[in-house]
Design a protein around this motif. Structure first.
Motif, PDB file in Angstrom:
ATOM      1  N   ALA A   1       0.874  -1.175   0.000  1.00 46.88           N
ATOM      2  CA  ALA A   1       0.000   0.000   0.000  1.00 46.88           C
ATOM      3  C   ALA A   1       0.908   1.221   0.000  1.00 46.88           C
ATOM      4  CB  ALA A   1      -0.914   0.016   1.218  1.00 46.88           C
ATOM      5  N   GLY A   2       0.827   2.035  -1.057  1.00 46.69           N
ATOM      6  CA  GLY A   2       1.729   3.184  -1.149  1.00 46.69           C
ATOM      7  C   GLY A   2       3.166   2.718  -1.133  1.00 46.69           C
ATOM      8  N   ARG A   3       3.962   3.233  -0.207  1.00 44.78           N
ATOM      9  CA  ARG A   3       5.374   2.853  -0.112  1.00 44.78           C
ATOM     10  C   ARG A   3       5.614   1.728   0.893  1.00 44.78           C
ATOM     11  NH1 ARG A   3       8.408   8.786  -0.156  1.00 44.78           N
ATOM     12  NH2 ARG A   3       7.574   9.482  -2.171  1.00 44.78           N
ATOM     13  N   SER A   4       4.548   1.234   1.494  1.00 42.92           N
ATOM     14  CA  SER A   4       4.687   0.160   2.489  1.00 42.92           C
ATOM     15  C   SER A   4       4.622  -1.197   1.805  1.00 42.92           C
ATOM     16  CB  SER A   4       3.566   0.248   3.537  1.00 42.92           C
ATOM     17  OG  SER A   4       3.582   1.496   4.190  1.00 42.92           O
ATOM     18  N   ARG A   5       5.451  -2.115   2.259  1.00 41.55           N
ATOM     19  CA  ARG A   5       5.436  -3.481   1.736  1.00 41.55           C
ATOM     20  C   ARG A   5       5.685  -4.441   2.889  1.00 41.55           C
ATOM     21  NH1 ARG A   5       7.040  -6.512  -3.266  1.00 41.55           N
ATOM     22  NH2 ARG A   5       7.645  -8.573  -2.509  1.00 41.55           N
ATOM     23  N   PHE A   6       4.869  -5.473   2.963  1.00 48.97           N
ATOM     24  CA  PHE A   6       5.011  -6.500   3.993  1.00 48.97           C
ATOM     25  C   PHE A   6       5.018  -7.861   3.313  1.00 48.97           C
ATOM     26  CE2 PHE A   6       2.793  -2.887   5.760  1.00 48.97           C
ATOM     27  CZ  PHE A   6       3.362  -2.705   7.009  1.00 48.97           C
ATOM     28  N   THR A   7       5.793  -8.786   3.864  1.00 47.86           N
ATOM     29  CA  THR A   7       5.794 -10.159   3.386  1.00 47.86           C
ATOM     30  C   THR A   7       5.458 -11.067   4.563  1.00 47.86           C
ATOM     31  OG1 THR A   7       7.509  -9.618   1.772  1.00 47.86           O
ATOM     32  CG2 THR A   7       7.125 -11.942   2.208  1.00 47.86           C
ATOM     33  N   LEU A   8       4.397 -11.846   4.410  1.00 51.35           N
ATOM     34  CA  LEU A   8       3.908 -12.671   5.520  1.00 51.35           C
ATOM     35  C   LEU A   8       4.008 -14.154   5.193  1.00 51.35           C
ATOM     36  CD1 LEU A   8       0.617 -10.723   6.410  1.00 51.35           C
ATOM     37  CD2 LEU A   8       2.899 -10.429   7.396  1.00 51.35           C
ATOM     38  N   GLN A   9       4.301 -14.936   6.235  1.00 50.28           N
ATOM     39  CA  GLN A   9       4.301 -16.398   6.098  1.00 50.28           C
ATOM     40  C   GLN A   9       2.861 -16.892   5.994  1.00 50.28           C
ATOM     41  OE1 GLN A   9       7.054 -18.350   5.765  1.00 50.28           O
ATOM     42  NE2 GLN A   9       8.162 -16.397   5.719  1.00 50.28           N
ATOM     43  N   THR A  10       2.632 -17.922   5.223  1.00 57.32           N
ATOM     44  CA  THR A  10       1.276 -18.427   5.007  1.00 57.32           C
ATOM     45  C   THR A  10       1.189 -19.925   5.265  1.00 57.32           C
ATOM     46  OG1 THR A  10       1.659 -18.910   2.664  1.00 57.32           O
ATOM     47  CG2 THR A  10       0.888 -16.679   3.214  1.00 57.32           C
ATOM     48  N   ILE A  11      -0.037 -20.424   5.295  1.00 55.84           N
ATOM     49  CA  ILE A  11      -0.325 -21.865   5.373  1.00 55.84           C
ATOM     50  C   ILE A  11      -1.317 -22.148   4.243  1.00 55.84           C
ATOM     51  CG2 ILE A  11      -1.373 -23.703   6.769  1.00 55.84           C
ATOM     52  CD1 ILE A  11      -0.420 -22.220   9.269  1.00 55.84           C
ATOM     53  N   PRO A  12      -1.176 -23.252   3.535  1.00 56.10           N
ATOM     54  CA  PRO A  12      -2.053 -23.524   2.386  1.00 56.10           C
ATOM     55  C   PRO A  12      -3.535 -23.532   2.748  1.00 56.10           C
ATOM     56  CG  PRO A  12      -0.206 -25.049   2.412  1.00 56.10           C
ATOM     57  CD  PRO A  12      -0.148 -24.296   3.704  1.00 56.10           C
ATOM     58  N   GLU A  13      -4.351 -23.146   1.785  1.00 55.18           N
ATOM     59  CA  GLU A  13      -5.804 -23.082   1.972  1.00 55.18           C
ATOM     60  C   GLU A  13      -6.386 -24.449   2.337  1.00 55.18           C
ATOM     61  OE1 GLU A  13      -9.694 -21.659  -0.664  1.00 55.18           O
ATOM     62  OE2 GLU A  13      -7.835 -22.238  -1.667  1.00 55.18           O
ATOM     63  N   GLY A  14      -5.816 -25.516   1.794  1.00 52.83           N
ATOM     64  CA  GLY A  14      -6.340 -26.856   2.031  1.00 52.83           C
ATOM     65  C   GLY A  14      -6.285 -27.301   3.479  1.00 52.83           C
ATOM     66  N   ASP A  15      -5.426 -26.673   4.300  1.00 54.63           N
ATOM     67  CA  ASP A  15      -5.313 -27.046   5.710  1.00 54.63           C
ATOM     68  C   ASP A  15      -6.382 -26.384   6.576  1.00 54.63           C
ATOM     69  OD1 ASP A  15      -3.106 -28.307   4.791  1.00 54.63           O
ATOM     70  OD2 ASP A  15      -1.628 -27.146   5.918  1.00 54.63           O
ATOM     71  N   PHE A  16      -7.136 -25.446   5.981  1.00 53.84           N
ATOM     72  CA  PHE A  16      -8.081 -24.667   6.793  1.00 53.84           C
ATOM     73  C   PHE A  16      -9.367 -25.457   7.034  1.00 53.84           C
ATOM     74  CE2 PHE A  16     -10.789 -21.071   7.974  1.00 53.84           C
ATOM     75  CZ  PHE A  16      -9.911 -20.322   8.740  1.00 53.84           C
ATOM     76  N   PRO A  17      -9.825 -25.538   8.291  1.00 51.84           N
ATOM     77  CA  PRO A  17     -11.024 -26.336   8.600  1.00 51.84           C
ATOM     78  C   PRO A  17     -12.312 -25.623   8.181  1.00 51.84           C
ATOM     79  CG  PRO A  17     -10.208 -25.282  10.592  1.00 51.84           C
ATOM     80  CD  PRO A  17      -9.226 -24.941   9.505  1.00 51.84           C
ATOM     81  N   ASP A  18     -13.377 -26.415   7.993  1.00 53.99           N
ATOM     82  CA  ASP A  18     -14.687 -25.867   7.641  1.00 53.99           C
ATOM     83  C   ASP A  18     -15.710 -26.429   8.604  1.00 53.99           C
ATOM     84  OD1 ASP A  18     -16.921 -24.817   6.458  1.00 53.99           O
ATOM     85  OD2 ASP A  18     -16.927 -26.178   4.737  1.00 53.99           O
ATOM     86  N   ILE A  19     -16.306 -25.568   9.434  1.00 54.67           N
ATOM     87  CA  ILE A  19     -17.301 -26.062  10.403  1.00 54.67           C
ATOM     88  C   ILE A  19     -18.723 -25.726   9.981  1.00 54.67           C
ATOM     89  CG2 ILE A  19     -15.622 -25.702  12.271  1.00 54.67           C
ATOM     90  CD1 ILE A  19     -17.802 -23.559  13.301  1.00 54.67           C
ATOM     91  N   ALA A  20     -18.888 -25.014   8.864  1.00 48.83           N
ATOM     92  CA  ALA A  20     -20.215 -24.494   8.502  1.00 48.83           C
ATOM     93  C   ALA A  20     -21.094 -25.505   7.776  1.00 48.83           C
ATOM     94  CB  ALA A  20     -20.073 -23.237   7.649  1.00 48.83           C
ATOM     95  N   ALA A  21     -20.554 -26.667   7.453  1.00 51.14           N
ATOM     96  CA  ALA A  21     -21.339 -27.649   6.698  1.00 51.14           C
ATOM     97  C   ALA A  21     -22.481 -28.207   7.550  1.00 51.14           C
ATOM     98  CB  ALA A  21     -20.429 -28.770   6.232  1.00 51.14           C
ATOM     99  N   GLY A  22     -23.491 -28.730   6.891  1.00 55.82           N
ATOM    100  CA  GLY A  22     -24.615 -29.341   7.608  1.00 55.82           C
ATOM    101  C   GLY A  22     -25.919 -28.620   7.341  1.00 55.82           C
ATOM    102  N   GLU A  23     -26.994 -29.382   7.363  1.00 53.45           N
ATOM    103  CA  GLU A  23     -28.318 -28.818   7.090  1.00 53.45           C
ATOM    104  C   GLU A  23     -28.863 -28.085   8.310  1.00 53.45           C
ATOM    105  OE1 GLU A  23     -30.365 -28.832   4.273  1.00 53.45           O
ATOM    106  OE2 GLU A  23     -28.472 -29.385   3.317  1.00 53.45           O
ATOM    107  N   MET A  24     -29.573 -26.985   8.067  1.00 52.90           N
ATOM    108  CA  MET A  24     -30.248 -26.239   9.127  1.00 52.90           C
ATOM    109  C   MET A  24     -31.753 -26.501   9.005  1.00 52.90           C
ATOM    110  SD  MET A  24     -27.852 -24.652  10.801  1.00 52.90           S
ATOM    111  CE  MET A  24     -26.194 -23.955  10.672  1.00 52.90           C
ATOM    112  N   SER A  25     -32.377 -26.928  10.079  1.00 54.91           N
ATOM    113  CA  SER A  25     -33.779 -27.348  10.002  1.00 54.91           C
ATOM    114  C   SER A  25     -34.763 -26.186  10.040  1.00 54.91           C
ATOM    115  CB  SER A  25     -34.095 -28.312  11.151  1.00 54.91           C
ATOM    116  OG  SER A  25     -33.866 -27.679  12.403  1.00 54.91           O
ATOM    117  N   HIS A  26     -34.366 -25.049  10.616  1.00 59.31           N
ATOM    118  CA  HIS A  26     -35.281 -23.922  10.740  1.00 59.31           C
ATOM    119  C   HIS A  26     -34.600 -22.631  10.277  1.00 59.31           C
ATOM    120  CE1 HIS A  26     -37.367 -26.847  13.214  1.00 59.31           C
ATOM    121  NE2 HIS A  26     -38.439 -26.084  13.143  1.00 59.31           N
ATOM    122  N   ARG A  27     -35.407 -21.749   9.689  1.00 58.20           N
ATOM    123  CA  ARG A  27     -34.872 -20.489   9.174  1.00 58.20           C
ATOM    124  C   ARG A  27     -35.917 -19.390   9.355  1.00 58.20           C
ATOM    125  NH1 ARG A  27     -34.925 -17.478   4.406  1.00 58.20           N
ATOM    126  NH2 ARG A  27     -32.913 -16.616   3.759  1.00 58.20           N
TER     127      ARG A  27
END
Length: 372
Positions: free
Chosen positions: A102-128
């Protein structure tokens, strides 16, 4: 991945998602937020395995893709960038790093692959169902203070959300209790809520939902099952596990026959309780209420530091009564009262007291007395 985002929008979205990430994690990927660029948007996601927050914001996507980066660090970086700047986010080569410019600022960050990220949102919801954000906020604001923090009684560590039949009308009710006080708030159940299971929404989830209510007029979509609940605020989606337990039969502790009615001006009463409790012990916090002939005397006696009394005029026509309460609990409840007066329905020094807000129908509070 290569994407450009407006700094203010990115900061707001990161502010919503990074809060669920615990500062200390034994699983490294849980310290990270997932960034996925596709189409004309950037999707951010964070989780602690109990709560997941997802937010989508508009972006200029040159190259799509996904990566995870340290959530609190990326939030701090964006927070410190100049107002109005354009933030460019790009994965760098095969090193598994992310460049933020951004502008004159630059940062380099360590990452972890997307595939390692958990997903807890799956599953059917019975009421809405949908309800105004202001209604949801009121349910939380008026009950949150009574949530128990005692981990051994885990089933009290949240707000019990359920639908009840009241005079033939379905009501959506929120209840919280810690065994010393109870708060209950209700309003007409929205369409789709009928038949929903009673669920216990965890304390941390309650706090996050409360923060996400930014416009009381907007509509919130609530989806739930017996195991999970999901709140949709526009482009922000919070999914949470529910507390797996049985909420106690709270109706048994709500007194129905308390016939001694004490009506007091809220501001004057709260200020008097606050003043006399100055000399109370940190452990006990007990304040004695002596009421007779239209006068209420509040008193505190602490053998280590002294005593205090204050008298105020009230409306009370029953027999004289002395009863003790935890002063902090009294102040917590008076802080939820919308009107100018507070109504206390008393029975005897050893029985629970029912507290109502004459100006706020649908809300009631129960407070257990103390020995003084």
């Amino acid at each position: 991945m290569k994407v450009t985002v407006e700094r203010a929008q990115l900061l707001k979205s990161l502010g919503h998602v990074h809060r669920v990430v615990e500062r200390r994690n034994t699983i490294p990927v849980l310290s990270n937020a997932l960034m996925r660029a596709e189409g004309a948007s950037l999707r951010l996601k964070a989780t602690d395995l109990d709560i997941e927050v997802v937010e989508t914001l508009p972006a200029e996507v040159a190259t799509g893709g996904g990566i995870t980066v340290p959530a609190h660090m990326i939030h701090d970086i964006v927070r410190k960038l100049p107002d109005g700047s354009q933030v460019q986010i790009e994965t760098v080569g095969d090193k598994g790093t992310l460049a933020v410019r951004a502008g004159r600022s630059r940062f380099t960050l360590q990452t972890i692959p997307e595939g390692d990220f958990p997903d807890i949102a799956a599953g059917e919801m019975s009421h809405r169902f949908e309800l105004p954000a202001g209604h949801l906020k009121r349910l939380i604001d008026k009950t949150q203070f009574a949530i128990s923090t005692e981990e051994t009684r885990y089933y009290l560590n949240g707000i019990y959300l359920h639908v009840v039949d009241k005079g033939g009308a379905a009501m959506l009710r929120a209840v919280a209790t810690d065994g010393h006080r109870l708060a209950q708030v209700e309003f007409g159940a929205p369409e789709g809520a009928a038949g929903m299971p009673g669920v216990i929404v965890p304390r941390k989830t309650v706090a996050e939902v409360q923060r996400l209510v930014e416009n009381p007029e907007e509509s919130v979509t609530v989806e739930l099952s017996t195991a999970k609940i999901r709140f949709r605020f526009g482009e922000t989606v919070l999914t949470s596990k529910l507390i797996d337990g049985t909420f106690p039969d709270y109706a048994r502790v709500i007194p129905a026959a308390n016939d001694k009615v004490l009506t007091v001006e809220k501001g004057e009463f709260a200020a008097a309780v606050d003043r006399v409790s100055t000399v109370s012990s940190e452990r006990g916090r007990a304040v004695k209420l002596s009421v007779a002939d239209g006068r209420l005397t509040l008193s505190v006696t602490n053998p280590d530091s002294g005593s205090a009394t204050e008298e105020i005029e009230v409306s009370y026509e029953a027999d004289a009564l002395d009863i003790g309460f935890n002063s902090r609990y009294l102040l917590d409840i008076t802080g939820q009262i919308d009107g100018d007066t507070v109504e206390l329905k008393l029975a005897d020094p050893g029985s629970p007291t029912l507290i109502r807000d004459p100006a706020g129908p649908g809300a009631l509070y129960v407070l257990m007395p103390m020995r003084v």
